[in-house]
Design a protein around this motif. Sequence first.
Motif, PDB file in Angstrom:
ATOM      1  N   ARG A   1       0.837  -1.206   0.000  1.00  0.00           N
ATOM      2  CA  ARG A   1       0.000   0.000   0.000  1.00  0.00           C
ATOM      3  C   ARG A   1       0.866   1.249   0.000  1.00  0.00           C
ATOM      4  NH1 ARG A   1      -3.250  -2.861   3.709  1.00  0.00           N
ATOM      5  NH2 ARG A   1      -2.406  -1.678   5.464  1.00  0.00           N
ATOM      6  N   VAL A   2       1.934   1.223   0.796  1.00  0.00           N
ATOM      7  CA  VAL A   2       2.836   2.372   0.848  1.00  0.00           C
ATOM      8  C   VAL A   2       3.461   2.624  -0.519  1.00  0.00           C
ATOM      9  CG1 VAL A   2       5.027   3.196   1.786  1.00  0.00           C
ATOM     10  CG2 VAL A   2       3.326   2.204   3.311  1.00  0.00           C
ATOM     11  N   LEU A   3       3.936   1.570  -1.153  1.00  0.00           N
ATOM     12  CA  LEU A   3       4.555   1.732  -2.470  1.00  0.00           C
ATOM     13  C   LEU A   3       3.556   2.223  -3.507  1.00  0.00           C
ATOM     14  CD1 LEU A   3       6.949  -1.337  -2.797  1.00  0.00           C
ATOM     15  CD2 LEU A   3       7.426   0.952  -1.941  1.00  0.00           C
ATOM     16  N   SER A   4       2.306   1.824  -3.345  1.00  0.00           N
ATOM     17  CA  SER A   4       1.296   2.240  -4.320  1.00  0.00           C
ATOM     18  C   SER A   4       1.002   3.720  -4.245  1.00  0.00           C
ATOM     19  CB  SER A   4      -0.005   1.446  -4.117  1.00  0.00           C
ATOM     20  OG  SER A   4      -0.681   1.861  -2.941  1.00  0.00           O
ATOM     21  N   HIS A   5       1.356   4.366  -3.119  1.00  0.00           N
ATOM     22  CA  HIS A   5       1.119   5.795  -2.954  1.00  0.00           C
ATOM     23  C   HIS A   5       2.287   6.631  -3.481  1.00  0.00           C
ATOM     24  CE1 HIS A   5      -2.050   4.732   0.148  1.00  0.00           C
ATOM     25  NE2 HIS A   5      -2.655   5.595  -0.625  1.00  0.00           N
ATOM     26  N   ALA A   6       3.306   5.977  -4.054  1.00  0.00           N
ATOM     27  CA  ALA A   6       4.439   6.722  -4.604  1.00  0.00           C
ATOM     28  C   ALA A   6       3.936   7.676  -5.684  1.00  0.00           C
ATOM     29  CB  ALA A   6       5.467   5.764  -5.186  1.00  0.00           C
ATOM     30  N   SER A   7       4.483   8.880  -5.697  1.00  0.00           N
ATOM     31  CA  SER A   7       4.029   9.888  -6.658  1.00  0.00           C
ATOM     32  C   SER A   7       5.231  10.634  -7.214  1.00  0.00           C
ATOM     33  CB  SER A   7       3.074  10.881  -5.975  1.00  0.00           C
ATOM     34  OG  SER A   7       3.789  11.656  -5.021  1.00  0.00           O
ATOM     35  N   ASP A   8       4.961  11.659  -7.983  1.00  0.00           N
ATOM     36  CA  ASP A   8       6.031  12.448  -8.582  1.00  0.00           C
ATOM     37  C   ASP A   8       6.873  13.158  -7.531  1.00  0.00           C
ATOM     38  OD1 ASP A   8       5.209  11.690 -11.085  1.00  0.00           O
ATOM     39  OD2 ASP A   8       3.961  13.472 -11.395  1.00  0.00           O
ATOM     40  N   ARG A   9       6.337  13.272  -6.290  1.00  0.00           N
ATOM     41  CA  ARG A   9       7.111  13.924  -5.240  1.00  0.00           C
ATOM     42  C   ARG A   9       8.254  13.041  -4.774  1.00  0.00           C
ATOM     43  NH1 ARG A   9       2.171  14.955  -1.287  1.00  0.00           N
ATOM     44  NH2 ARG A   9       1.711  12.900  -2.140  1.00  0.00           N
ATOM     45  N   GLY A  10       8.230  11.774  -5.160  1.00  0.00           N
ATOM     46  CA  GLY A  10       9.276  10.856  -4.723  1.00  0.00           C
ATOM     47  C   GLY A  10       8.790  10.069  -3.526  1.00  0.00           C
ATOM     48  N   HIS A  11       9.087   8.811  -3.476  1.00  0.00           N
ATOM     49  CA  HIS A  11       8.635   7.987  -2.374  1.00  0.00           C
ATOM     50  C   HIS A  11       9.442   8.274  -1.120  1.00  0.00           C
ATOM     51  CE1 HIS A  11       8.055   4.361   0.066  1.00  0.00           C
ATOM     52  NE2 HIS A  11       6.838   4.514  -0.374  1.00  0.00           N
ATOM     53  N   LEU A  12       8.782   8.268   0.007  1.00  0.00           N
ATOM     54  CA  LEU A  12       9.407   8.596   1.280  1.00  0.00           C
ATOM     55  C   LEU A  12      10.618   7.723   1.554  1.00  0.00           C
ATOM     56  CD1 LEU A  12       9.189  10.197   3.968  1.00  0.00           C
ATOM     57  CD2 LEU A  12       7.785   8.342   4.831  1.00  0.00           C
ATOM     58  N   PHE A  13      10.532   6.413   1.264  1.00  0.00           N
ATOM     59  CA  PHE A  13      11.626   5.502   1.554  1.00  0.00           C
ATOM     60  C   PHE A  13      12.856   5.797   0.702  1.00  0.00           C
ATOM     61  CE2 PHE A  13       8.746   1.729   2.985  1.00  0.00           C
ATOM     62  CZ  PHE A  13       8.314   2.500   4.051  1.00  0.00           C
ATOM     63  N   ASP A  14      12.660   6.356  -0.474  1.00  0.00           N
ATOM     64  CA  ASP A  14      13.748   6.531  -1.426  1.00  0.00           C
ATOM     65  C   ASP A  14      14.413   7.905  -1.341  1.00  0.00           C
ATOM     66  OD1 ASP A  14      13.150   4.018  -2.390  1.00  0.00           O
ATOM     67  OD2 ASP A  14      11.794   4.791  -3.929  1.00  0.00           O
ATOM     68  N   ARG A  15      13.717   8.896  -0.786  1.00  0.00           N
ATOM     69  CA  ARG A  15      14.234  10.254  -0.822  1.00  0.00           C
ATOM     70  C   ARG A  15      14.228  10.864   0.566  1.00  0.00           C
ATOM     71  NH1 ARG A  15      11.636  13.746  -5.473  1.00  0.00           N
ATOM     72  NH2 ARG A  15      13.300  15.074  -4.750  1.00  0.00           N
ATOM     73  N   PRO A  16      15.373  10.890   1.258  1.00  0.00           N
ATOM     74  CA  PRO A  16      15.440  11.450   2.608  1.00  0.00           C
ATOM     75  C   PRO A  16      14.947  12.883   2.676  1.00  0.00           C
ATOM     76  CG  PRO A  16      17.427  10.216   2.134  1.00  0.00           C
ATOM     77  CD  PRO A  16      16.655  10.289   0.848  1.00  0.00           C
ATOM     78  N   GLN A  17      15.154  13.654   1.604  1.00  0.00           N
ATOM     79  CA  GLN A  17      14.717  15.047   1.643  1.00  0.00           C
ATOM     80  C   GLN A  17      13.207  15.160   1.815  1.00  0.00           C
ATOM     81  OE1 GLN A  17      16.268  13.519  -0.880  1.00  0.00           O
ATOM     82  NE2 GLN A  17      15.792  14.405  -2.890  1.00  0.00           N
ATOM     83  N   SER A  18      12.447  14.178   1.276  1.00  0.00           N
ATOM     84  CA  SER A  18      10.998  14.197   1.465  1.00  0.00           C
ATOM     85  C   SER A  18      10.644  13.992   2.925  1.00  0.00           C
ATOM     86  CB  SER A  18      10.348  13.102   0.617  1.00  0.00           C
ATOM     87  OG  SER A  18      10.591  13.305  -0.754  1.00  0.00           O
ATOM     88  N   PHE A  19      11.366  13.098   3.580  1.00  0.00           N
ATOM     89  CA  PHE A  19      11.124  12.830   4.998  1.00  0.00           C
ATOM     90  C   PHE A  19      11.380  14.073   5.847  1.00  0.00           C
ATOM     91  CE2 PHE A  19      13.003  11.436   9.098  1.00  0.00           C
ATOM     92  CZ  PHE A  19      11.870  10.882   9.667  1.00  0.00           C
ATOM     93  N   PHE A  20      12.515  14.745   5.613  1.00  0.00           N
ATOM     94  CA  PHE A  20      12.838  15.916   6.425  1.00  0.00           C
ATOM     95  C   PHE A  20      11.923  17.097   6.108  1.00  0.00           C
ATOM     96  CE2 PHE A  20      16.852  13.551   6.854  1.00  0.00           C
ATOM     97  CZ  PHE A  20      16.919  13.535   8.244  1.00  0.00           C
ATOM     98  N   LYS A  21      11.430  17.156   4.890  1.00  0.00           N
ATOM     99  CA  LYS A  21      10.457  18.199   4.560  1.00  0.00           C
ATOM    100  C   LYS A  21       9.172  17.984   5.347  1.00  0.00           C
ATOM    101  CE  LYS A  21       8.131  20.373   0.617  1.00  0.00           C
ATOM    102  NZ  LYS A  21       7.966  20.355  -0.865  1.00  0.00           N
ATOM    103  N   ILE A  22       8.748  16.726   5.470  1.00  0.00           N
ATOM    104  CA  ILE A  22       7.563  16.401   6.272  1.00  0.00           C
ATOM    105  C   ILE A  22       7.781  16.787   7.724  1.00  0.00           C
ATOM    106  CG2 ILE A  22       6.213  14.468   7.205  1.00  0.00           C
ATOM    107  CD1 ILE A  22       6.723  13.048   4.514  1.00  0.00           C
ATOM    108  N   MET A  23       8.948  16.433   8.261  1.00  0.00           N
ATOM    109  CA  MET A  23       9.239  16.678   9.668  1.00  0.00           C
ATOM    110  C   MET A  23       9.382  18.169   9.980  1.00  0.00           C
ATOM    111  SD  MET A  23       9.519  13.706  11.343  1.00  0.00           S
ATOM    112  CE  MET A  23      10.744  13.807  12.648  1.00  0.00           C
ATOM    113  N   ALA A  24       9.605  19.005   8.957  1.00  0.00           N
ATOM    114  CA  ALA A  24       9.829  20.432   9.180  1.00  0.00           C
ATOM    115  C   ALA A  24       8.554  21.184   9.538  1.00  0.00           C
ATOM    116  CB  ALA A  24      10.473  21.062   7.949  1.00  0.00           C
ATOM    117  N   ASP A  25       7.386  20.596   9.260  1.00  0.00           N
ATOM    118  CA  ASP A  25       6.128  21.261   9.595  1.00  0.00           C
ATOM    119  C   ASP A  25       5.853  21.087  11.092  1.00  0.00           C
ATOM    120  OD1 ASP A  25       3.314  22.297   8.398  1.00  0.00           O
ATOM    121  OD2 ASP A  25       2.971  20.887  10.040  1.00  0.00           O
TER     122      ASP A  25
END
Length: 238
Positions: A130-154
Motif C-alpha cells: 500500500r505504501v509503495l502504491s502511494h508513490a508519486s512524482d514527489r518521490g517515495h518517502l523511503f527513497d528520498r530522505p529530503q521528502s522525509f525531512f520536509k515532512i518533519m519540518a512542519d
Amino acid sequence: MTTRVLFVCTANSARSIMAEAILRQLGGADFVAESAGTEPAQPDERALAALEKLGFTTSGLRSSRLAEFDGQQFDYIISLCDRTRHECQSRFASQNFLAWDFADPVAGNTLELFDRTALQLKERIEMFLRVLSHASDRGHLFDRPQSFFKIMADPLRLQMISLLAQHGELCVCDLVEATGMSQPKVSRHLAQLRDYGLLIDRKTARWVHYRINPALPDWMRHVINTVNDYNLNYQTAR
C-alpha cells in the motif's frame, strides 16, 4: 517497472521463506521476491503448512545462501531479525535496506506461532505494498530522505509524529485535543502523512486511529525517537 525485493534472515527456513512466498503472490507480476539466509538450513515444514493455510503457494521454495545474490541489485533488502540486520546493513549500504523484526517461530516450536508469524507477515507486506502504491512524482518517502525531512519540518506534523511515537496509536480526537488545532486541519495533515507512507491507519466505528508505519527504515525511526527524546514541548500526555 518490476520491483525486486530480497528478504534476509539467518536460516532462511521460516520467516524469510514465508515473506518471499507472500510477496510473490500479493505483488504479482510487478514484483520479484527472493529470500536468503546467512546460515541457510531447509524450509521448515511448519512454515510451509502455515502458508498453505492462508492460501499461498509453496512450490519451488528453497533455502538459499546470501552469497548467491552477491552483485545483484534489489530495490529493497528487508531483514527479518536483529541478527541479520546487524550482519547485513553495511553489506547492502548502497541499497534500500529495511529492518522488520519478527520473533522466530522455530524457537517457540508450536504450530500456532508459525500461523501467527505468517499472518503478521501477510499484514506487513500488504502494508508495504500500500505504501509503495502511494508513490508519486514527489518521490517515495523511503527513497528520498529530503521528502522525509520536509515532512518533519512542519510544526504540526512534527508534534503529531512525536505524540504517536510516545503513545503508539491515537485517534483524531486525541490529536485534536493534544495539539489544540481544528479537526479538519489535523485530519488533513494526518492524511498527507499516511499518503507519504509515514503513518498507517485503522477505522473503528466513526473514529480513525493512526500509528507510525512499522515498515519505516531504522534511520527514520531513530530520527523520530531522537526528536521525541530531546523536545519536551512535544511530549503532551493524552
